[in-house]
Design an enzyme around this catalytic site. Sequence first.
Site, PDB file in Angstrom:
ATOM      1  N   LYS A  11       0.835  -1.217   0.000  1.00  0.00           N
ATOM      2  CA  LYS A  11       0.000   0.000   0.000  1.00  0.00           C
ATOM      3  C   LYS A  11       0.861   1.254   0.000  1.00  0.00           C
ATOM      4  O   LYS A  11       2.047   1.237   0.354  1.00  0.00           O
ATOM      5  CB  LYS A  11      -0.925   0.031   1.213  1.00  0.00           C
ATOM      6  N   GLY A 128       5.402  -6.627   5.090  1.00  0.00           N
ATOM      7  CA  GLY A 128       5.197  -7.656   6.116  1.00  0.00           C
ATOM      8  C   GLY A 128       3.713  -7.907   6.346  1.00  0.00           C
ATOM      9  O   GLY A 128       3.277  -9.045   6.511  1.00  0.00           O
ATOM     10  N   ASP A 162      -1.603  -2.535   9.665  1.00  0.00           N
ATOM     11  CA  ASP A 162      -1.854  -2.426   8.223  1.00  0.00           C
ATOM     12  C   ASP A 162      -2.443  -3.693   7.610  1.00  0.00           C
ATOM     13  O   ASP A 162      -2.778  -3.707   6.421  1.00  0.00           O
ATOM     14  CB  ASP A 162      -0.544  -2.107   7.480  1.00  0.00           C
TER      15      ASP A 162
HETATM   16  O1  C5P Z   1       0.892  -2.536  14.249  1.00  0.00           O
HETATM   17  P1  C5P Z   1       2.304  -2.667  13.836  1.00  0.00           P
HETATM   18  O2  C5P Z   1       2.975  -3.844  14.500  1.00  0.00           O
HETATM   19  O3  C5P Z   1       2.494  -2.671  12.373  1.00  0.00           O
HETATM   20  O4  C5P Z   1       3.043  -1.362  14.394  1.00  0.00           O
HETATM   21  C1  C5P Z   1       4.428  -1.290  14.502  1.00  0.00           C
HETATM   22  C2  C5P Z   1       4.803  -0.185  15.503  1.00  0.00           C
HETATM   23  O5  C5P Z   1       4.462   1.090  14.970  1.00  0.00           O
HETATM   24  C3  C5P Z   1       4.108  -0.260  16.840  1.00  0.00           C
HETATM   25  O6  C5P Z   1       4.811  -1.103  17.728  1.00  0.00           O
HETATM   26  C4  C5P Z   1       4.168   1.197  17.305  1.00  0.00           C
HETATM   27  O7  C5P Z   1       5.441   1.507  17.809  1.00  0.00           O
HETATM   28  C5  C5P Z   1       4.007   1.949  15.998  1.00  0.00           C
HETATM   29  N1  C5P Z   1       2.597   2.311  15.739  1.00  0.00           N
HETATM   30  C6  C5P Z   1       2.033   3.346  16.479  1.00  0.00           C
HETATM   31  N2  C5P Z   1       0.716   3.685  16.244  1.00  0.00           N
HETATM   32  C7  C5P Z   1      -0.025   3.045  15.314  1.00  0.00           C
HETATM   33  C8  C5P Z   1       0.537   2.002  14.534  1.00  0.00           C
HETATM   34  C9  C5P Z   1       1.865   1.663  14.792  1.00  0.00           C
HETATM   35  O8  C5P Z   1       2.680   3.953  17.318  1.00  0.00           O
HETATM   36  N3  C5P Z   1      -1.295   3.394  15.135  1.00  0.00           N
END
Ligand code: C5P
Length: 340
Positions: A11, A128, A162
Amino acid sequence: MRKAVASAPGKVNLVLRSGAQGDDGYHQLLSVFEAVSLREYVLARTRRAPGIGVTTIGYRLPEFGRGNPEPSEELTKEYSRIPSEEHLAVRAAKVLQPLVAAKWGPTASGMELTVHKTIPAAGGMAGGSADAAATLVAVNELWELGLTRDQLESVGRTLGADVPACVRGGWSVGEGRGDVLEELAPVDAGPAHWWALAFSKEGLSTPAVFNQFDLMGLGSSQLPPAADYVAAKSSFTGPRVGEFFENDLAAPALALRPDLQKVGESAAGAGALAWMISGSGPTIAALAESPERAAQICETWEAERRAGENSLLGESVAWGPDVGARVEEDLPEWAAGRGE
Ligand code: C5P
């Protein structure tokens, strides 16, 4: 042995607005996603041994988007170092494994995954998450679990912010952690937008970019509701989408990678309608009026790369919006048989 193949799109974020960090460590987001034509493919097979095995084959994208992805030993080696329990494809399969065991018996639930990875890791394009989305669909098919797309999105939400957008595809608006989706517009897959994408040698970690965002004291106190974006959908689906790009993570990403500014400016000089940092970066996405123009932008980046004027890994052309994760009859011919 039975097998199933599925694919899922990466994306770009046309809009990424972020609030301050919440108590759970996550930031409230408002995100407009466009799924793009770079897709990850996952082959899932049953196996006698219990547990989940994974092999990841890395590919380089064809220069300027012409031709097929080329397998890369270097990337394959790099991906082989991802610990299995952190691999998003394995984590996705693990979440569904209890359902498999309930339906087929606990001793019959072993599986082997082969991930054909074209989207660079830690690039801001949800590579990922696309691995996880494709795995959910492949495992659902392999074991005839009968989960609906909505159910797969809900499972995906537990794996990463995502993942639901990669399951759904098309254009969507995300709220919450960016994972509570609303459809922006229905999608007949096909190129409404052309993108020139510049991939960096070094990835950027999403937590590091959010951390920089916090250090810089950024974060809107109030994000606009998703409904505002749905109401303005023609701004995002039309050719003038570049006028509406907004990314609150651009400033922290550029603070960590100031060299990316020049990559974006080169795209503008080569005729891009607009450019942006994709998600938390470091991929630069330049909007082009045609595939030919997107290829020209890539050629400009490539010439600069060869002259040592940027630190890119490579560049490619993509289009959006593409469909979400789906079952495929088979692997594409450039991936068939590899890693099995
Ligand atoms: O959800 P995902 O594992 O892809 O997110 C990776 C990191 O990005 C989270 O551990 C966090 O540090 C940050 N993040 C965030 N707020 C979000 C999405 C992700 O702070 N809404």
